[in-house]
Design a protein around this motif. Structure first.
Motif, PDB file in Angstrom:
ATOM      1  N   SER A  98       0.660  -0.751  -0.148  1.00 19.16           N
ATOM      2  CA  SER A  98      -0.036  -0.093  -0.003  1.00 19.16           C
ATOM      3  C   SER A  98       1.026   1.529  -0.231  1.00 19.16           C
ATOM      4  N   ARG A  99       1.914   0.841   1.171  1.00  9.97           N
ATOM      5  CA  ARG A  99       2.969   2.598   1.064  1.00  9.97           C
ATOM      6  C   ARG A  99       3.653   2.386  -0.357  1.00  9.97           C
ATOM      7  N   ALA A 100       3.839   1.616  -1.147  1.00  5.64           N
ATOM      8  CA  ALA A 100       4.525   1.902  -2.511  1.00  5.64           C
ATOM      9  C   ALA A 100       3.687   2.302  -3.355  1.00  5.64           C
ATOM     10  N   ASN A 101       2.308   2.152  -3.584  1.00  2.00           N
ATOM     11  CA  ASN A 101       0.798   3.106  -4.222  1.00  2.00           C
ATOM     12  C   ASN A 101      -0.057   3.801  -3.740  1.00  2.00           C
ATOM     13  N   GLY A 102       1.252   4.548  -2.631  1.00  2.00           N
ATOM     14  CA  GLY A 102       0.763   5.984  -2.160  1.00  2.00           C
ATOM     15  C   GLY A 102      -0.037   6.283  -1.038  1.00  2.00           C
ATOM     16  N   ILE A 103      -0.699   4.914  -0.333  1.00  2.00           N
ATOM     17  CA  ILE A 103      -1.597   4.163   0.719  1.00  2.00           C
ATOM     18  C   ILE A 103      -0.776   4.944   2.076  1.00  2.00           C
ATOM     19  N   HIS A 104      -0.525   5.731   2.699  1.00  2.00           N
ATOM     20  CA  HIS A 104       0.305   5.347   3.719  1.00  2.00           C
ATOM     21  C   HIS A 104      -0.511   5.408   5.497  1.00  2.00           C
ATOM     22  N   CYS A 105      -0.341   4.334   6.187  1.00  2.00           N
ATOM     23  CA  CYS A 105      -1.207   4.453   7.271  1.00  2.00           C
ATOM     24  C   CYS A 105      -0.020   4.500   8.640  1.00  2.00           C
ATOM     25  N   PHE A 106      -0.861   6.370   9.002  1.00  2.00           N
ATOM     26  CA  PHE A 106      -0.660   6.231  10.831  1.00  2.00           C
ATOM     27  C   PHE A 106      -1.203   6.248  11.864  1.00  2.00           C
ATOM     28  N   SER A 107       0.083   6.347  13.265  1.00  2.00           N
ATOM     29  CA  SER A 107      -1.392   6.229  14.108  1.00  2.00           C
ATOM     30  C   SER A 107      -0.143   7.002  16.091  1.00  2.00           C
ATOM     31  N   PHE A 108      -1.113   8.279  15.916  1.00  2.00           N
ATOM     32  CA  PHE A 108      -0.565   8.315  16.806  1.00  2.00           C
ATOM     33  C   PHE A 108      -0.838   7.135  18.539  1.00  2.00           C
ATOM     34  N   THR A 109      -0.134   8.101  19.355  1.00  2.00           N
ATOM     35  CA  THR A 109      -0.448   7.606  20.873  1.00  2.00           C
ATOM     36  C   THR A 109      -0.280   8.898  21.919  1.00  2.00           C
ATOM     37  N   LYS A 110      -0.901   8.137  22.786  1.00  2.00           N
ATOM     38  CA  LYS A 110      -0.908   9.193  24.049  1.00  2.00           C
ATOM     39  C   LYS A 110      -0.439   9.947  24.967  1.00  2.00           C
ATOM     40  N   ASP A 111       0.995   9.898  23.262  1.00  2.00           N
ATOM     41  CA  ASP A 111       2.486  10.575  24.419  1.00  2.00           C
ATOM     42  C   ASP A 111       1.471  12.035  22.950  1.00  2.00           C
ATOM     43  N   ASP A 112       1.144  12.026  22.424  1.00  2.00           N
ATOM     44  CA  ASP A 112       0.617  12.606  20.858  1.00  2.00           C
ATOM     45  C   ASP A 112      -0.125  14.134  21.342  1.00  2.00           C
ATOM     46  N   VAL A 113      -1.172  12.926  22.437  1.00  8.36           N
ATOM     47  CA  VAL A 113      -2.720  13.823  22.859  1.00  8.36           C
ATOM     48  C   VAL A 113      -2.065  15.972  23.216  1.00  8.36           C
ATOM     49  N   VAL A 114      -2.667  16.584  22.509  1.00  7.82           N
ATOM     50  CA  VAL A 114      -2.410  17.628  23.037  1.00  7.82           C
ATOM     51  C   VAL A 114      -3.705  19.100  22.865  1.00  7.82           C
ATOM     52  N   SER A 116      -5.518  19.401  25.560  1.00 10.39           N
ATOM     53  CA  SER A 116      -5.316  20.009  27.044  1.00 10.39           C
ATOM     54  C   SER A 116      -4.399  18.996  27.897  1.00 10.39           C
ATOM     55  N   GLY A 117      -4.006  19.770  29.040  1.00 11.62           N
ATOM     56  CA  GLY A 117      -3.511  18.957  29.458  1.00 11.62           C
ATOM     57  C   GLY A 117      -4.412  17.390  30.321  1.00 11.62           C
ATOM     58  N   ILE A 118      -5.152  18.331  31.228  1.00 10.08           N
ATOM     59  CA  ILE A 118      -6.067  16.881  31.896  1.00 10.08           C
ATOM     60  C   ILE A 118      -6.391  15.850  31.100  1.00 10.08           C
ATOM     61  N   LEU A 119      -6.390  16.120  30.421  1.00  7.29           N
ATOM     62  CA  LEU A 119      -7.099  15.368  28.867  1.00  7.29           C
ATOM     63  C   LEU A 119      -5.376  14.150  28.574  1.00  7.29           C
ATOM     64  N   LYS A 120      -4.980  14.713  28.271  1.00 10.30           N
ATOM     65  CA  LYS A 120      -3.374  13.832  28.272  1.00 10.30           C
ATOM     66  C   LYS A 120      -3.239  13.220  29.563  1.00 10.30           C
ATOM     67  N   TYR A 121      -3.596  13.833  30.939  1.00 12.70           N
ATOM     68  CA  TYR A 121      -3.599  12.581  32.324  1.00 12.70           C
ATOM     69  C   TYR A 121      -4.327  11.971  31.733  1.00 12.70           C
ATOM     70  N   ILE A 122      -5.255  11.854  32.124  1.00 12.26           N
ATOM     71  CA  ILE A 122      -6.330  11.119  31.428  1.00 12.26           C
ATOM     72  C   ILE A 122      -6.690  10.076  30.410  1.00 12.26           C
ATOM     73  N   CYS A 123      -5.908   9.815  29.651  1.00 12.98           N
ATOM     74  CA  CYS A 123      -5.499   9.621  28.341  1.00 12.98           C
ATOM     75  C   CYS A 123      -4.523   8.139  29.303  1.00 12.98           C
ATOM     76  N   VAL A 124      -3.247   8.848  29.612  1.00 11.55           N
ATOM     77  CA  VAL A 124      -1.822   8.122  29.621  1.00 11.55           C
ATOM     78  C   VAL A 124      -2.524   7.168  30.788  1.00 11.55           C
ATOM     79  N   LYS A 125      -3.083   8.087  31.848  1.00  7.43           N
ATOM     80  CA  LYS A 125      -3.255   7.343  32.926  1.00  7.43           C
ATOM     81  C   LYS A 125      -4.504   5.939  33.432  1.00  7.43           C
ATOM     82  N   HIS A 126      -5.431   6.758  32.272  1.00  5.94           N
ATOM     83  CA  HIS A 126      -6.895   5.734  32.396  1.00  5.94           C
ATOM     84  C   HIS A 126      -6.909   5.092  31.441  1.00  5.94           C
ATOM     85  N   ILE A 127      -6.684   5.223  30.614  1.00  7.75           N
ATOM     86  CA  ILE A 127      -7.596   4.568  29.133  1.00  7.75           C
ATOM     87  C   ILE A 127      -6.729   3.728  28.192  1.00  7.75           C
ATOM     88  N   LYS A 128      -6.859   3.123  28.793  1.00  8.78           N
ATOM     89  CA  LYS A 128      -6.289   1.443  27.684  1.00  8.78           C
ATOM     90  C   LYS A 128      -5.998   1.534  25.895  1.00  8.78           C
TER      91      LYS A 128
END
Length: 128
Positions: A98-114, A116-128
């Protein structure tokens, strides 16, 4: 509404009005895409975790010459109770061929949450 909020965040009100008046920016529900050909356009499909497989295919098959399409999704936030078409198609196209045909997939991690600070805390600590 989210589209208008993002425009407000990134462009001036006069520019926003001009972009909308010129139809350079528009929001279209996926169900209204049937029969459309999206040529020379940049398409962002937001909240794609709430697209069924049929809606994902509907959007993808509208892609025309010189266009780019981005699907934005958070699979954890799907409202479709296991019926989302996003992850099956993400998995299908997340390979070297797929990448060779121009289709690219990308995943963010919990570290990429921007949002708000409180949402980042909730995601990193409590969401699996």
């Amino acid at each position: 509404m989210p589209l208008m909020e993002k425009l407000d965040e990134f462009v001036s009100i006069p520019d926003k009005k001009r972009l909308i008046a010129e139809e350079r920016v528009k929001g279209i529900p996926v169900n209204y895409l049937r029969g459309a050909s999206l040529n020379a356009q940049y398409v962002i499909c937001d909240e794609s975790q709430n697209f069924t497989r049929k809606e994902m295919v509907t959007a993808i098959t509208r892609l025309g010459q010189f266009s780019k399409m981005i699907f934005v999704a958070d699979p954890v936030q799907s409202d479709l109770n296991g019926q989302s078409g996003f992850m099956p198609l993400f998995d299908l196209f997340n390979d070297e061929t797929s990448r060779a045909n121009g289709i690219h997939c990308f995943s963010f991690t919990k570290d990429d949450v921007v949002r708000s600070g409180i949402l980042k805390y909730i995601c990193v600590k409590h969401i699996k």
